[in-house]
Design a protein around this motif. Sequence first.
Motif, PDB file in Angstrom:
ATOM      1  N   PHE A   1       1.501  10.571   5.480  1.00 50.34           N
ATOM      2  CA  PHE A   1       2.219  11.524   4.628  1.00 50.34           C
ATOM      3  C   PHE A   1       2.522  12.828   5.359  1.00 50.34           C
ATOM      4  CE2 PHE A   1       0.828   9.363   0.402  1.00 50.34           C
ATOM      5  CZ  PHE A   1       1.844   8.431   0.576  1.00 50.34           C
TER       6      PHE A   1
ATOM      7  N   ASP B   1       9.583   3.731  -0.337  1.00 53.04           N
ATOM      8  CA  ASP B   1       8.644   2.772   0.254  1.00 53.04           C
ATOM      9  C   ASP B   1       9.100   1.378  -0.151  1.00 53.04           C
ATOM     10  OD1 ASP B   1       6.611   1.089   0.954  1.00 53.04           O
ATOM     11  OD2 ASP B   1       4.997   2.396   0.263  1.00 53.04           O
ATOM     12  N   GLY B   2       9.838   0.748   0.726  1.00 48.39           N
ATOM     13  CA  GLY B   2      10.321  -0.603   0.441  1.00 48.39           C
ATOM     14  C   GLY B   2      11.825  -0.638   0.207  1.00 48.39           C
TER      15      GLY B   2
ATOM     16  N   LEU C   1       0.927  -6.938  -3.217  1.00 49.49           N
ATOM     17  CA  LEU C   1       0.013  -6.455  -2.184  1.00 49.49           C
ATOM     18  C   LEU C   1      -1.332  -6.019  -2.795  1.00 49.49           C
ATOM     19  CD1 LEU C   1       1.774  -3.343  -0.568  1.00 49.49           C
ATOM     20  CD2 LEU C   1       1.971  -4.114  -2.897  1.00 49.49           C
TER      21      LEU C   1
ATOM     22  N   PHE D   1       6.147  -7.044  -1.463  1.00 51.37           N
ATOM     23  CA  PHE D   1       6.561  -7.662  -2.728  1.00 51.37           C
ATOM     24  C   PHE D   1       5.649  -8.842  -3.097  1.00 51.37           C
ATOM     25  CE2 PHE D   1      10.775  -5.822  -1.277  1.00 51.37           C
ATOM     26  CZ  PHE D   1      10.644  -4.702  -2.058  1.00 51.37           C
TER      27      PHE D   1
ATOM     28  N   GLU E   1      -0.456   7.408  -6.686  1.00 56.81           N
ATOM     29  CA  GLU E   1      -1.925   7.515  -6.767  1.00 56.81           C
ATOM     30  C   GLU E   1      -2.297   8.872  -6.179  1.00 56.81           C
ATOM     31  OE1 GLU E   1      -3.879   7.096  -3.685  1.00 56.81           O
ATOM     32  OE2 GLU E   1      -1.859   7.563  -3.023  1.00 56.81           O
TER      33      GLU E   1
ATOM     34  N   HIS F   1       3.850   4.454  -3.835  1.00 52.46           N
ATOM     35  CA  HIS F   1       2.721   4.088  -4.697  1.00 52.46           C
ATOM     36  C   HIS F   1       2.150   5.373  -5.305  1.00 52.46           C
ATOM     37  CE1 HIS F   1       2.882   0.030  -3.227  1.00 52.46           C
ATOM     38  NE2 HIS F   1       2.863   0.468  -1.991  1.00 52.46           N
TER      39      HIS F   1
ATOM     40  N   LYS G   1      -3.373  10.285  -3.398  1.00 49.36           N
ATOM     41  CA  LYS G   1      -2.907  10.780  -2.088  1.00 49.36           C
ATOM     42  C   LYS G   1      -1.409  11.060  -2.121  1.00 49.36           C
ATOM     43  CE  LYS G   1      -5.118   7.232  -1.432  1.00 49.36           C
ATOM     44  NZ  LYS G   1      -5.470   5.843  -1.129  1.00 49.36           N
ATOM     45  N   THR G   2      -0.682  10.215  -2.860  1.00 52.53           N
ATOM     46  CA  THR G   2       0.766  10.409  -2.967  1.00 52.53           C
ATOM     47  C   THR G   2       1.079  11.663  -3.765  1.00 52.53           C
ATOM     48  OG1 THR G   2       0.992   8.018  -2.897  1.00 52.53           O
ATOM     49  CG2 THR G   2       2.902   9.251  -3.642  1.00 52.53           C
TER      50      THR G   2
ATOM     51  N   ASN H   1      -4.109  -4.672  -1.861  1.00 50.24           N
ATOM     52  CA  ASN H   1      -4.821  -3.402  -1.672  1.00 50.24           C
ATOM     53  C   ASN H   1      -4.329  -2.325  -2.627  1.00 50.24           C
ATOM     54  OD1 ASN H   1      -2.364  -3.305  -0.251  1.00 50.24           O
ATOM     55  ND2 ASN H   1      -3.104  -1.719   1.109  1.00 50.24           N
TER      56      ASN H   1
ATOM     57  N   GLN I   1      -7.416   0.531  -4.168  1.00 51.35           N
ATOM     58  CA  GLN I   1      -7.336   1.992  -4.072  1.00 51.35           C
ATOM     59  C   GLN I   1      -6.329   2.430  -3.037  1.00 51.35           C
ATOM     60  OE1 GLN I   1     -11.142   4.156  -4.600  1.00 51.35           O
ATOM     61  NE2 GLN I   1     -12.007   2.332  -3.669  1.00 51.35           N
ATOM     62  N   GLY I   2      -5.671   1.441  -2.384  1.00 49.43           N
ATOM     63  CA  GLY I   2      -4.770   1.800  -1.294  1.00 49.43           C
ATOM     64  C   GLY I   2      -5.566   2.215  -0.070  1.00 49.43           C
TER      65      GLY I   2
ATOM     66  N   CYS J   1       6.437   2.589  -6.365  1.00 48.60           N
ATOM     67  CA  CYS J   1       7.275   1.610  -5.665  1.00 48.60           C
ATOM     68  C   CYS J   1       6.766   0.194  -5.902  1.00 48.60           C
ATOM     69  CB  CYS J   1       7.328   1.928  -4.177  1.00 48.60           C
ATOM     70  SG  CYS J   1       5.738   1.774  -3.368  1.00 48.60           S
TER      71      CYS J   1
ATOM     72  N   LYS K   1       1.985   6.638  12.280  1.00 52.91           N
ATOM     73  CA  LYS K   1       2.029   5.870  11.035  1.00 52.91           C
ATOM     74  C   LYS K   1       1.518   4.460  11.311  1.00 52.91           C
ATOM     75  CE  LYS K   1       3.483   3.663   7.256  1.00 52.91           C
ATOM     76  NZ  LYS K   1       3.309   2.222   7.051  1.00 52.91           N
TER      77      LYS K   1
ATOM     78  N   THR L   1       7.771   1.961   4.962  1.00 52.06           N
ATOM     79  CA  THR L   1       7.124   0.707   5.390  1.00 52.06           C
ATOM     80  C   THR L   1       8.028  -0.219   6.202  1.00 52.06           C
ATOM     81  OG1 THR L   1       5.496  -0.923   4.650  1.00 52.06           O
ATOM     82  CG2 THR L   1       7.547  -0.814   3.381  1.00 52.06           C
TER      83      THR L   1
HETATM   84  N1  LIG Z   1       7.578  -1.657  -2.634  1.00 58.62           N
HETATM   85  C1  LIG Z   1       6.804  -2.428  -1.683  1.00 58.62           C
HETATM   86  C2  LIG Z   1       6.080  -1.467  -0.807  1.00 58.62           C
HETATM   87  C3  LIG Z   1       5.263  -2.002   0.299  1.00 58.62           C
HETATM   88  S1  LIG Z   1       3.863  -1.057   0.377  1.00 58.62           S
HETATM   89  C4  LIG Z   1       3.359  -0.826   1.948  1.00 58.62           C
HETATM   90  C5  LIG Z   1       3.153   0.658   2.196  1.00 58.62           C
HETATM   91  O1  LIG Z   1       2.215   1.198   1.278  1.00 58.62           O
HETATM   92  C6  LIG Z   1       1.692   2.371   1.844  1.00 58.62           C
HETATM   93  N2  LIG Z   1       0.367   2.631   1.283  1.00 58.62           N
HETATM   94  C7  LIG Z   1      -0.786   1.970   1.524  1.00 58.62           C
HETATM   95  N3  LIG Z   1      -1.794   2.509   0.840  1.00 58.62           N
HETATM   96  C8  LIG Z   1      -1.280   3.549   0.155  1.00 58.62           C
HETATM   97  C9  LIG Z   1      -1.843   4.510  -0.729  1.00 58.62           C
HETATM   98  O2  LIG Z   1      -3.033   4.512  -1.027  1.00 58.62           O
HETATM   99  N4  LIG Z   1      -0.974   5.405  -1.246  1.00 58.62           N
HETATM  100  C10 LIG Z   1       0.354   5.428  -0.982  1.00 58.62           C
HETATM  101  N5  LIG Z   1       0.912   4.555  -0.144  1.00 58.62           N
HETATM  102  C11 LIG Z   1       0.109   3.621   0.417  1.00 58.62           C
HETATM  103  C12 LIG Z   1       1.613   2.096   3.335  1.00 58.62           C
HETATM  104  O3  LIG Z   1       1.976   3.251   4.054  1.00 58.62           O
HETATM  105  C13 LIG Z   1       2.577   0.927   3.550  1.00 58.62           C
HETATM  106  O4  LIG Z   1       3.545   1.184   4.516  1.00 58.62           O
HETATM  107  C14 LIG Z   1       5.847  -3.355  -2.432  1.00 58.62           C
HETATM  108  O5  LIG Z   1       5.387  -2.988  -3.486  1.00 58.62           O
HETATM  109  O6  LIG Z   1       5.584  -4.464  -1.977  1.00 58.62           O
END
Ligand SMILES: N[C@@H](CCSC[C@H]1O[C@@H](n2cnc3c(=O)[nH]cnc32)[C@H](O)[C@@H]1O)C(=O)O
Length: 416
Positions: free
Chosen positions: A356, A123-124, A336, A294, A52, A50, A54-55, A338, A345-346, A74, A178, A149
């Motif tokens: 990370f 991620d995914g 998702l 997803f 943003e 994702h 923090k990434t 969040n 904002q994640g 992702c 994690k 994830t």
């Molecule tokens: N490609 C998949 C990814 C699942 S996201 C799930 C992952 O997002 C990660 N995540 C959650 N919040 C944040 C964030 O703010 N920044 C980056 N990664 C995040 C978290 O570690 C988790 O394992 C999809 O889009 O459905």
Amino acid sequence: MSKVKDMALADEGIRKIKWVQKHMPVLEHIKKQFEEEKPFEGITIGSCLHLEPKTVNLGLTLQAGGAEVAMTGCNPLSTHDDAAAGGAALGLNIYGWREQSETEYYSTINDVLSHKPDIIIDDGADMILTIHEKRPDLLKTIMGACEETTTGVHRLEGMHADGALKFPVVAVNDAYTKYLFDNRYGTGQSSLDAIMGTTNMLIAGKNVVVCGYGWCGRGVASRADGLGANVIVTEVDPIRALEARMDGFRVMTIREAVKIADLIITVTGNIDIIKGDDFKYMKDGCLLANSGHFNVEINREDLESQSVAVEEVRESIEMFVMEDGRKLYLLADGRLVNLAAARGQGHPAEIMDMSFAVQALSAKYILENDLPIDVMKAPDSIDDTVARLKLKAMGIEIDSLSDTQESYLANWAQGT
Ligand SMILES: N[C@@H](CCSC[C@H]1O[C@@H](n2cnc3c(=O)[nH]cnc32)[C@H](O)[C@@H]1O)C(=O)O
Ligand SMILES: NC(=O)c1ccc[n+]([C@@H]2O[C@H](COP(=O)([O-])OP(=O)(O)OC[C@H]3O[C@@H](n4cnc5c(N)ncnc54)[C@H](O)[C@@H]3O)[C@@H](O)[C@H]2O)c1
């Protein structure tokens, strides 16, 4: 080289990146170490995470270690355009923007792959799958990948069981530092935050149905409970259902739960959690959100086929008018919530600090070890380092075992 929405957003992106850096002390510590040691000199790292602030900070950490870094998102909805522009201005190769079509999503994965990465951070598992299916030429030089994830790890374990996986994968998700924190407290807080920000509605007094009582589900249930909701859990695993019951929540089948739900949050990583006739039993006004993987947990096609009209009534809220006049509300296209909701904002920075940090140290672990083709946990030493650095940053000291205690624990002869 970068492809982002608008470089004019870079200054705002950099402000947000600087803000999260203040709250990611473990990653900042690793960044300083990397700056001195330059472990990634001559190495290219490609990520699909994702996109943003923090990434981007993870990208800057790898860059400080000497890596050339290429990053894409992702999820088609989760990129923050300002942070993407900020990352590009800071020298990362960033490919992505919010609201990508499926074609654009895969085209930016390919843009990252055009850098011929040596190490992948996914991620995914979409990037890893793309390499295996569309870019097998890269398989010879890729040293390994890190997967962020739960569902990504499941997909890759399936690939390995079928003999299809062609390079080592570190299951970053499965590190204690994690999933115990990110999946539980991160998903708990950020999902409720995104739902409240998107709807501007009250949680207290509502029947909130949480589907799945895994690490994410227990976080979501506990935060909804803390906000005063009546929490109901649905599960398929008898042990987890019992845990939910003894944690104080009502447990029932999805068919019973949908009848009384005001808000349903799916966090199973599975398909068709809400489907078909489930929509017929829902109360007027029921809100539907997914915080799992997803957009398959809530069957949108079934919902659409039973509705007579669909309208975006507020940003990231679609209203489905059912044949009998009831209105059901789907948040963030069932992706998702969040991260995919415009207000998502994640996870909090302090949480992604640990996730990370595990990513950065796992990438170094791949570089420094000749790993077998397998899906493996990160070594315990990474968990230990991250946990100790986090405690130190929080100003918390803990005790250590005395010699007597150590030998007592190792001694099987001493009884009553
Ligand atoms: N490609 C998949 C990814 C699942 S996201 C799930 C992952 O997002 C990660 N995540 C959650 N919040 C944040 C964030 O703010 N920044 C980056 N990664 C995040 C978290 O570690 C988790 O394992 C999809 O889009 O459905
Ligand atoms: N939104 C986020 O930021 C975020 C963060 C971490 C993980 N995730 C994703 O969330 C999902 C869940 O992750 P987790 O770590 O909690 O996984 P987990 O394996 O710990 O938990 C999933 C739970 O769902 C249950 N389940 C499966 N099918 C079900 C069904 N039909 N009905 C009810 N329950 C069912 C399982 O029994 C299990 O207890 C995964 O897809 C993961 O990738 C999202």
